[in-house]
Enzyme design. Sequence first.
Site, mmCIF file in Angstrom:
data_model
loop_
_atom_site.group_PDB
_atom_site.id
_atom_site.type_symbol
_atom_site.label_atom_id
_atom_site.label_comp_id
_atom_site.label_asym_id
_atom_site.label_seq_id
_atom_site.Cartn_x
_atom_site.Cartn_y
_atom_site.Cartn_z
ATOM 1 N N ARG A 1 1.823 -4.817 16.564
ATOM 2 C CA ARG A 1 2.987 -5.711 16.591
ATOM 3 C C ARG A 1 2.941 -6.654 17.802
ATOM 4 N NH1 ARG A 1 6.049 -8.707 16.874
ATOM 5 N NH2 ARG A 1 8.298 -8.787 16.574
ATOM 6 N N ARG B 1 9.923 2.214 4.248
ATOM 7 C CA ARG B 1 9.576 1.693 5.580
ATOM 8 C C ARG B 1 8.411 2.474 6.195
ATOM 9 N NH1 ARG B 1 14.337 -1.311 7.144
ATOM 10 N NH2 ARG B 1 13.083 -2.196 8.778
ATOM 11 N N ARG C 1 7.661 1.209 13.155
ATOM 12 C CA ARG C 1 7.643 1.553 14.584
ATOM 13 C C ARG C 1 7.457 3.022 14.925
ATOM 14 N NH1 ARG C 1 12.997 -1.509 15.598
ATOM 15 N NH2 ARG C 1 13.166 -0.598 13.542
ATOM 16 N N TYR D 1 23.651 -10.472 5.094
ATOM 17 C CA TYR D 1 23.036 -10.946 6.342
ATOM 18 C C TYR D 1 23.262 -12.449 6.506
ATOM 19 C CZ TYR D 1 20.819 -6.433 7.033
ATOM 20 O OH TYR D 1 20.611 -5.098 7.247
ATOM 21 N N ASP E 1 9.678 -8.719 4.872
ATOM 22 C CA ASP E 1 11.054 -8.348 5.144
ATOM 23 C C ASP E 1 11.945 -8.982 4.092
ATOM 24 O OD1 ASP E 1 12.564 -6.918 7.527
ATOM 25 O OD2 ASP E 1 13.852 -8.511 6.779
HETATM 26 O O1 CP3 Z 1 6.587 -0.189 5.155
HETATM 27 C C1 CP3 Z 1 7.558 -0.939 4.993
HETATM 28 O O2 CP3 Z 1 8.487 -0.673 4.216
HETATM 29 C C2 CP3 Z 1 7.586 -2.204 5.785
HETATM 30 C C3 CP3 Z 1 8.122 -3.387 5.088
HETATM 31 C C4 CP3 Z 1 9.625 -3.604 5.281
HETATM 32 C C5 CP3 Z 1 10.251 -4.080 6.471
HETATM 33 N N1 CP3 Z 1 11.566 -4.298 6.196
HETATM 34 C C6 CP3 Z 1 9.586 -4.307 7.766
HETATM 35 C C7 CP3 Z 1 10.406 -4.358 9.009
HETATM 36 C C8 CP3 Z 1 10.622 -3.471 4.307
HETATM 37 C C9 CP3 Z 1 10.500 -2.937 2.888
HETATM 38 C C10 CP3 Z 1 11.845 -3.926 4.902
HETATM 39 C C11 CP3 Z 1 13.122 -3.983 4.171
HETATM 40 C C12 CP3 Z 1 14.353 -4.336 4.881
HETATM 41 N N2 CP3 Z 1 14.531 -5.211 5.926
HETATM 42 C C13 CP3 Z 1 15.645 -3.862 4.501
HETATM 43 C C14 CP3 Z 1 15.935 -2.959 3.326
HETATM 44 C C15 CP3 Z 1 15.568 -1.553 3.596
HETATM 45 C C16 CP3 Z 1 16.555 -0.810 4.451
HETATM 46 O O3 CP3 Z 1 16.078 -0.155 5.391
HETATM 47 O O4 CP3 Z 1 17.749 -0.845 4.177
HETATM 48 C C17 CP3 Z 1 16.578 -4.430 5.378
HETATM 49 C C18 CP3 Z 1 18.086 -4.200 5.385
HETATM 50 C C19 CP3 Z 1 15.868 -5.298 6.271
HETATM 51 C C20 CP3 Z 1 16.413 -6.177 7.339
HETATM 52 C C21 CP3 Z 1 15.888 -5.804 8.666
HETATM 53 N N3 CP3 Z 1 14.608 -6.054 9.093
HETATM 54 C C22 CP3 Z 1 16.586 -5.149 9.710
HETATM 55 C C23 CP3 Z 1 18.020 -4.689 9.634
HETATM 56 C C24 CP3 Z 1 15.688 -5.025 10.766
HETATM 57 C C25 CP3 Z 1 15.970 -4.517 12.159
HETATM 58 C C26 CP3 Z 1 16.344 -3.091 12.183
HETATM 59 C C27 CP3 Z 1 15.176 -2.232 11.850
HETATM 60 O O5 CP3 Z 1 15.317 -1.308 11.009
HETATM 61 O O6 CP3 Z 1 14.123 -2.430 12.447
HETATM 62 C C28 CP3 Z 1 14.429 -5.559 10.352
HETATM 63 C C29 CP3 Z 1 13.156 -5.618 11.116
HETATM 64 C C30 CP3 Z 1 11.967 -4.953 10.523
HETATM 65 N N4 CP3 Z 1 11.573 -5.063 9.216
HETATM 66 C C31 CP3 Z 1 11.033 -4.145 11.207
HETATM 67 C C32 CP3 Z 1 10.054 -3.776 10.278
HETATM 68 C C33 CP3 Z 1 8.817 -2.953 10.530
HETATM 69 C C34 CP3 Z 1 11.085 -3.818 12.692
HETATM 70 C C35 CP3 Z 1 10.860 -5.037 13.535
HETATM 71 C C36 CP3 Z 1 9.638 -4.966 14.399
HETATM 72 O O7 CP3 Z 1 8.673 -4.254 14.099
HETATM 73 O O8 CP3 Z 1 9.614 -5.701 15.420
#
Ligand code: CP3
Length: 344
Positions: A39, A26, A30, A152, A76
């Site tokens: 964003r 990640r 943020r 999910y 995502d």
């Molecule tokens: O640099 C990177 O890795 C960014 C790419 C990336 C995102 N999500 C962007 C994201 C990757 C590889 C993911 C994977 C992801 N998404 C997982 C597996 C990794 C892990 O942490 O377990 C999971 C379970 C998700 C599902 C998901 N997406 C959740 C639970 C959430 C909200 C909670 C959170 O951690 O933010 C997201 C949103 C999300 N995905 C954000 C980002 C940058 C934040 C939302 C935003 O910026 O408004």
Amino acid sequence: MADGEKPLLRVLNGERLDPPPIWIMRQAGRYLPEYRELRKRSKSFLDFCYSPSLATEAVMQPLRRFPLDAAILFSDILVVPDALGQKVWFVEGEGPRLEPLLPLSAWKLGEPEKAIQRLTPVYETVERIKENLESGVALIGFAGAPWTVATYMLQGRGGDKDEARRAIYQRPEDIDALMSVLVETTAQHLAAQVRAGADCLQLFESWAEGLPPFAFQRVVIEPTRKLVQRLRELGVTVPIIGFPRGAGAQLKAFVEQTGVTALGIDTQTPADFAFEAAPEGMALQGNLDPQTLVVGGEALERAARDVLIAFGSAPHIFNLGHGITPEATPENVEHLVQIVKGGA
Ligand code: CP3
């Protein structure tokens, strides 16, 4: 630099490098003020993910700050259910929401081929990133592993996974049907990322924890094994990193049976336990506690050095044991990269 000479790919091919390559799960996100600013240009997070220009810029942000060895596609894991026609949205400050998947509705999900067409902007993003990367930096494509994405889809949100686990007992045929749709769609999604330029792949099985052995076999190992097999059938030859977070005692079975090339190690797992589980020479990736990037200072230094020492005898990719949190600071990430690269 030829693709095969990128440090990350050398380690994935079983070479031990000192210092080890480093990237951060990640790493775009943020904790970076410039990401929070970027964003704002899109109201919905999924629209952001489907904008090749915004997503490419998000990928490049951490690379401008830190000399990391890999870029990861900005997308995502939930674009797959979205592309399959399940409604997905993100609530500010709370996380993902999905419309509930009713009994048997797994059968009503869209066709994998159509889903892949809807994900075209993601592959365009991969192409654009590839054009922007410096030659030594590897590009990682990714997807959620089937069970994690299914949790999910079944729960309709993050948080506990009780409902998804109950479904394994209550409607096993539905679960199997859902898994096979996810295996095929995810395989095609990952193969398209590789065709667009991804150098290797990571499967995020973020919710491998808490399953009894029979269920782990059925919803984690079997679908992942089929997914890896399907990818190879589709002509994908790049390394595949499996990251079964929370697999615990099932780690060995996961490595032996799924066919993944390399293993992501979560924060709770001791390096020695990972060495026991993985065959000699398999690349291991991990596993610094993400909280140390919030704390910083000596605690971070000590923890980072412990990880370097613990995994020093293996082909090792330095990473966290789970994703970086929004509370981490860019300064601490910079410090970490210096420690790992030997400058501090
Ligand atoms: O640099 C990177 O890795 C960014 C790419 C990336 C995102 N999500 C962007 C994201 C990757 C590889 C993911 C994977 C992801 N998404 C997982 C597996 C990794 C892990 O942490 O377990 C999971 C379970 C998700 C599902 C998901 N997406 C959740 C639970 C959430 C909200 C909670 C959170 O951690 O933010 C997201 C949103 C999300 N995905 C954000 C980002 C940058 C934040 C939302 C935003 O910026 O408004």
